[in-house]
Design an enzyme around this catalytic site. Structure first.
Site, mmCIF file in Angstrom:
data_model
loop_
_atom_site.group_PDB
_atom_site.id
_atom_site.type_symbol
_atom_site.label_atom_id
_atom_site.label_comp_id
_atom_site.label_asym_id
_atom_site.label_seq_id
_atom_site.Cartn_x
_atom_site.Cartn_y
_atom_site.Cartn_z
ATOM 1 N N ASP A 11 7.430 28.730 21.501
ATOM 2 C CA ASP A 11 6.823 27.578 21.997
ATOM 3 C C ASP A 11 7.088 27.186 23.538
ATOM 4 O OD1 ASP A 11 6.005 26.234 19.657
ATOM 5 O OD2 ASP A 11 7.488 24.695 19.525
ATOM 6 N N LYS A 51 1.772 24.049 23.748
ATOM 7 C CA LYS A 51 2.183 22.857 23.112
ATOM 8 C C LYS A 51 3.637 22.428 23.987
ATOM 9 C CE LYS A 51 2.419 23.703 18.717
ATOM 10 N NZ LYS A 51 2.506 23.120 17.272
ATOM 11 N N MET A 85 9.909 11.892 21.499
ATOM 12 C CA MET A 85 8.533 12.109 22.063
ATOM 13 C C MET A 85 7.968 10.627 22.425
ATOM 14 S SD MET A 85 6.553 14.827 19.594
ATOM 15 C CE MET A 85 7.441 14.819 18.218
#
Lengths: 262, 262
Positions: B46, B67, B171
């Site tokens: 990631d 991402k 997030m």
């Protein structure tokens, strides 16, 4: 196993290190936690920590401080005092706790004692049993179209129905019928999948699948060993995996049948 | 750092290992995770994983798969296919994800692809950012008389008032005023403490303290760097620590003043 990261951590500061041992398996502690254990003079160790974990600190004096799942210790104040006293004679003191030191580990009281005595301390997080159980089941607790929230608790009354969130319950083995009753009363279908994972990540780990309706009538002492911790995972997200696990109720019926035959 | 546990793990089975890298610091991965990285032929990594983490696997081919926080990748299906294809040419394939692979990591889709292709896989849990943030703040998310439940979510509407449970939001940097609005509407006092931890456990980590009332007017782009993840911790339990952190609103006012002076 021989781990040599390219960058070594600086010398450790004298003080107390609250370290999460992780769920049980000796290699599910963090690299930082294992490294500090290897430098410790004295380790205050929870009874729930697997003895193999202590192979990370053969040089240290080990002091076992009680507390088994579900049984309160009256000795928390004693542990607090011992931690503070240990700093008089030792450089690196470790307080080793099962799972993550901050998830239902009563770390508040130890931290308050250390702060009051003006002692330097650090916290090294650990893999908490709930997430280790999810990894073992190979099923994430959240999924885009099913559940976007995870709730972790020790209180049946805090389990409730909100868009089918996933709920993971710690220290619930003696309250399983009550947990089921609360959740059904709050609107969860009887068919809601439930996974139970005993002794997560250890060689004697066992996983069972059931549903809330069946859990209502479940007698944990028929299935689980007295001293093993059990994590209870509840939510629609487990519908994929629950049928691959050992069914709970047939096992109980089998045990009851065989014990009355004896 | 040289870690030699007394018992080595058996040879690894060929397949895919979904490994949690932890919050960022290279030594907050598990011993098992670091060990498997050291055996990997190829690592799908990631963008959120700190580059230092890759020092655990100098031998492996590294494939970065996009991402960044808050930005969806359209490439999830591509990643799924790549993981399956890699098993044709490689023995040990690692899918390295920030935090815990199962907390808001879209692991479901990768697991479904692996299951469909009948590929052996294991999951190695990691320290999720929420618990790493708690360790950095030195404040457990639950406390006996204040909060007995922890809720982890990505949806403002799932934050709500139940006996002052602690809520940790992933997030959420672009939704902070909305989070505050939802929680105040649901009954949380304006004074409810809020901690914000940016880039947990990394050298550039920053922690800020505020309250729900102040968060209503907060413009995140004034304070946070565009690409850094931010964990939002909300609950009465943080009243002990929130005042020791950098205050959020005075910082914003200072920045606005200095930028208009230029």
């Amino acid at each position: 196993m021989n781990l040599k990261p390219a960058v070594a951590k600086n010398a450790l500061q004298s003080g107390v290190y609250l370290i999460g041992a992780g769920p049980g398996a000796f290699d599910l502690i963090t690299v930082r936690g294992a490294h500090i254990l290897g430098k410790a003079n004295v380790v205050f160790c929870d009874a729930l920590v697997d003895p193999k974990m202590l192979e990370w600190c053969p040089q240290a004096e080990i002091i076992f401080v009680g507390k088994r799942c579900g049984k309160y210790s009256t000795a928390q104040q004693f542990i607090n005092r011992q931690l503070v006293l240990a700093t008089k004679n030792h450089d690196i003191i470790v307080r080793l706790k099962g799972g993550d030191p901050f998830i239902f580990g009563r770390a508040n009281e130890e931290i308050d004692a250390l702060k009051s005595a003006n002692i330097y301390f650090e916290v090294v997080p650990g893999i908490t049993a709930a997430l280790a159980a999810c990894a073992e089941l190979k099923q994430p607790p959240t999924a885009r179209n099913i559940s976007r929230t995870l709730k972790i608790t020790t209180l049946p009354s805090h389990l409730n129905y909100e868009g089918q969130d996933t709920q993971i319950y710690y220290m619930g083995r003696e309250e399983l019928p009550q947990i089921a009753l609360e959740m059904i009363a709050q609107g969860y279908p009887l068919s809601t999948p439930v996974c139970l994972v005993e002794s997560v990540s250890l060689p004697h780990q066992r996983s069972f699948g059931t549903c809330l309706g069946e859990l209502l009538h479940f007698q944990q002492e028929e299935v689980f060993h007295e001293k093993n911790p059990v994590i209870v995972l509840i939510g629609e997200v487990y519908s994929n995996v629950v049928h691959d696990l050992t069914p709970l109720i047939p096992l109980m019926e089998y045990r009851i049948r065989t014990s009355s035959a004896n």
